[in-house]
Design a protein around this motif. Structure first.
Motif, PDB file in Angstrom:
ATOM      1  N   GLN A 198       6.421   8.383  -0.178  1.00 57.19           N
ATOM      2  CA  GLN A 198       7.860   7.909   0.346  1.00 57.19           C
ATOM      3  C   GLN A 198       7.931   8.575   1.942  1.00 57.19           C
ATOM      4  O   GLN A 198       8.296   7.755   3.002  1.00 57.19           O
ATOM      5  CB  GLN A 198       8.833   8.312  -0.609  1.00 57.19           C
ATOM      6  N   ALA A 211       5.792   6.400   4.128  1.00 55.16           N
ATOM      7  CA  ALA A 211       6.480   5.258   4.706  1.00 55.16           C
ATOM      8  C   ALA A 211       7.484   5.672   5.859  1.00 55.16           C
ATOM      9  O   ALA A 211       7.635   4.987   6.628  1.00 55.16           O
ATOM     10  CB  ALA A 211       6.980   4.798   3.228  1.00 55.16           C
ATOM     11  N   GLU A 212       8.307   6.750   5.529  1.00 54.43           N
ATOM     12  CA  GLU A 212       9.256   7.026   6.589  1.00 54.43           C
ATOM     13  C   GLU A 212       8.844   7.322   8.005  1.00 54.43           C
ATOM     14  O   GLU A 212       9.050   7.100   9.007  1.00 54.43           O
ATOM     15  CB  GLU A 212      10.191   8.225   6.274  1.00 54.43           C
ATOM     16  N   GLY A 267       6.350   1.842  -0.773  1.00 57.34           N
ATOM     17  CA  GLY A 267       6.384   1.028   0.516  1.00 57.34           C
ATOM     18  C   GLY A 267       5.527   1.563   1.523  1.00 57.34           C
ATOM     19  O   GLY A 267       5.864   1.354   2.799  1.00 57.34           O
ATOM     20  N   CYS A 268       4.287   2.135   1.091  1.00 57.97           N
ATOM     21  CA  CYS A 268       3.430   2.150   2.231  1.00 57.97           C
ATOM     22  C   CYS A 268       2.043   1.695   2.064  1.00 57.97           C
ATOM     23  O   CYS A 268       1.620   1.495   0.945  1.00 57.97           O
ATOM     24  CB  CYS A 268       3.389   3.966   2.510  1.00 57.97           C
ATOM     25  N   SER A 286       2.211  -0.288   8.659  1.00 59.27           N
ATOM     26  CA  SER A 286       3.440   0.587   8.217  1.00 59.27           C
ATOM     27  C   SER A 286       4.610  -0.222   8.533  1.00 59.27           C
ATOM     28  O   SER A 286       5.691  -0.192   7.879  1.00 59.27           O
ATOM     29  CB  SER A 286       3.305   1.824   8.729  1.00 59.27           C
ATOM     30  N   SER A 321       7.446  -1.359   5.836  1.00 60.34           N
ATOM     31  CA  SER A 321       8.637  -0.711   5.780  1.00 60.34           C
ATOM     32  C   SER A 321      10.035  -1.638   6.233  1.00 60.34           C
ATOM     33  O   SER A 321      10.897  -1.934   5.509  1.00 60.34           O
ATOM     34  CB  SER A 321       8.743   0.498   6.870  1.00 60.34           C
ATOM     35  N   LYS A 363      10.195  -3.475   2.997  1.00 51.35           N
ATOM     36  CA  LYS A 363      10.795  -2.716   1.807  1.00 51.35           C
ATOM     37  C   LYS A 363      12.551  -2.716   2.012  1.00 51.35           C
ATOM     38  O   LYS A 363      13.017  -3.059   1.306  1.00 51.35           O
ATOM     39  CB  LYS A 363      10.103  -1.477   1.980  1.00 51.35           C
ATOM     40  N   GLU A 364      12.870  -2.773   3.521  1.00 55.39           N
ATOM     41  CA  GLU A 364      14.076  -2.669   3.823  1.00 55.39           C
ATOM     42  C   GLU A 364      15.023  -4.021   3.452  1.00 55.39           C
ATOM     43  O   GLU A 364      16.138  -4.180   2.715  1.00 55.39           O
ATOM     44  CB  GLU A 364      14.407  -2.272   5.368  1.00 55.39           C
TER      45      GLU A 364
END
Ligand SMILES: NC(=O)NCCC(=O)O
Ligand SMILES: [Zn+2]
Ligand SMILES: [Zn+2]
Length: 484
Positions: free
Chosen positions: A168, A171-172, A229-230, A459, A463, A466-467
């Protein structure tokens, strides 16, 4: 001073054409016919290709009570001798150690590198400090990949909750997690059982790590990455079960990458049944060598695109080091060499047999990983402005692989006796000729660290998706009173 490579055929991941290549200040400055320069390298009968990138090495790595024997000097010298012009090694914090402190240790080791290099950072434990330092590693230190070991229980292994938290965070930060995918709990249990039954030779190493152990962990890592989410990159993919998990995930739109090793493609499990203990122990690595069906699956994956990269996992131990495990296979240091042999072996067993095209060869040895690691087209390309990391490949040059003539510091070679056809005539690292046929002219300290910026296209796409698809609270009016 300018250098021109003349009379060759350029082979990239997508093009094959005749042209000269002009180099100045370590970069490609012109590509075209009839170029001239101060120094001329003749490429008649040769292919001019992007130098190889090996994204998986362990040079001078502390492991299993010892250190791998090739350091950044001998390891990168071996790399260049075989046409590889960049390596990516792993900085490994001990459990509890700061990531930044570990990186300083690896920075110190790499000062003697002969070719360019970069690092992956390993996540060997989890806590607030690791969470915080990951940001510094990505944003200040130019490292966009984090390695996770699902095996080596009690040492490097991380659990699912730690992996999910780290993924996670990746991912950020726009980083890519890498995974050594073997179920460490099952391996530990099978190893203990084998030993208790007196099965203590090197072949028991292979028995303790069946393909299912790898297939299960590969699938688990991919599912955890998808939930986080990566994207995810599975190192040393050795069997159909792991390849199948990657293939299936990719068909569903999951960004999962697979990296077979040249060892798994060309050496099989019969090596472990050799009566000579040293012969078998020298080939102990994780995952172990597999059978021909698994090898066919890996070759098919490279040709069809479900597997993307061929690496070595170069982690070389001498025979004396391997003998730490006499009487107990779990103490044999895991790892094999391959840096000098990856490109000639893959050309010989891939291109010369028709399993791969020349362009696929370039893709899986250089361009694909340059794109995955976000260093393309600085590396992995023959384009104006790219680093002049090049190999002038002579498809007719042959040799028999032998530890007597290798650059690696160890006393044997797992490919000993293999005939290879297809070798570098010249290897250039940022425009400097480091290898001219059998003459090695490498310069210790020439290698530079290659920064890798975060937020690759993949990436960012993940992301964003995912959002958009994140769980959202349903806002309601007229909520009934509690039934109590
Ligand atoms: N592969 C292996 O056996 N040794 C190196 C460490 C690792 O990559 O697991
Ligand atoms: Zn591994
Ligand atoms: Zn490794």
């Amino acid at each position: 001073m300018t250098t021109v490579i003349k009379n060759g055929t350029i082979v990239t991941a997508d093009l094959t054409y005749k042209a000269d290549v002009k180099i100045d200040g370590g970069k490609i400055v012109e590509i075209g016919p009839n170029l001239s320069g101060d120094e001329v390298l003749d490429a008649t009968g040769c292919f001019i290709m992007p130098g190889g990138i090996d994204p998986h090495t362990h040079l001078e790595m502390p492991f299993m009570g010892t250190y791998s024997s090739d350091d950044f000097e001998s390891g990168t010298r071996a790399a260049l001798a075989g046409g590889t012009t960049m390596v990516v090694d792993f900085a490994l914090p001990s459990p509890g150690q700061s990531l930044l402190e570990a990186l300083t240790m690896w920075d110190n080791k790499s000062t003697r590198a002969n070719c360019d290099y970069s690092f992956h950072m390993a996540i060997t434990w989890w806590g607030e400090q690791v969470f915080n330092e990951m940001k510094t590693i990505v944003q200040d230190k130019g490292i966009n990949t984090f390695k996770h070991f699902m095996a080596y229980k009690g040492a490097l292994m991380v659990n699912d909750d730690e992996m999910f938290a780290s993924f996670q965070r990746c991912a950020e930060l726009g980083a890519l997690p890498l995974v050594h995918a073997e179920n460490g709990d099952v391996v530990a249990s099978l190893s203990a059982k084998l030993l208790s039954e007196g099965n203590n030779g090197p072949e028991a190493h292979a028995y303790s790590r069946p393909a299912e152990v790898e297939g299960e962990a590969t699938n688990r890592a991919i599912m955890i990455a998808d939930m986080a989410g990566c994207p995810v990159y599975i190192v040393h993919t050795s069997c159909e079960q792991a390849h199948e998990a990657i293939r299936r995930a990719r068909q569903k739109g999951i960004r999962a990458y697979g990296e077979p090793l040249i060892q798994h493609l060309t050496l099989d499990e019969t090596e472990y049944f050799n009566k000579d203990w040293d012969h078998a122990a020298r080939r102990v690595m994780s995952p172990p060598f597999r059978n021909k069906q698994h090898q066919d699956s890996l070759w098919a994956g490279l040709a069809s695109g479900s597997l993307q990269v061929v690496a070595t996992d170069h982690c070389a131990f001498t025979t004396a080091q391997k003998r730490f495990g006499v009487g107990d296979f779990t103490k044999i240091p895991n790892g094999t060499g391959g840096l000098e042999d990856r490109m000639p072996m893959l050309w010989t067993y891939g291109v010369n047999t028709g399993r791969l095209t020349m362009n696929e060869f370039v893709a899986v040895t250089s361009t694909n990983i340059a794109k995955i690691l976000n260093i393309y087209p600085k590396k992995g390309a023959i384009l104006v402005g790219a680093d002049a990391d090049l190999v002038v490949w002579d498809p007719k040059r042959s040799k028999t692989i032998s530890s007597k003539t290798q650059q690696s510091a160890i006393d044997y070679n797992v490919f000993e006796g293999k005939e290879v056809t297809g070798l570098p005539r010249y290897t250039l690292t940022r425009g400097v000729v480091a290898v001219e046929e059998d003459t090695i002219k490498t310069r210790s300290g020439h290698g530079e660290f290659v920064r890798r910026e975060p937020v690759t296209a993949v990436s960012k796409a993940l992301s964003t998706w995912k959002e958009i698809t994140a769980p959202r609270k349903v806002e309601r009016t007229g909520i009934p009173a509690s039934g109590v």
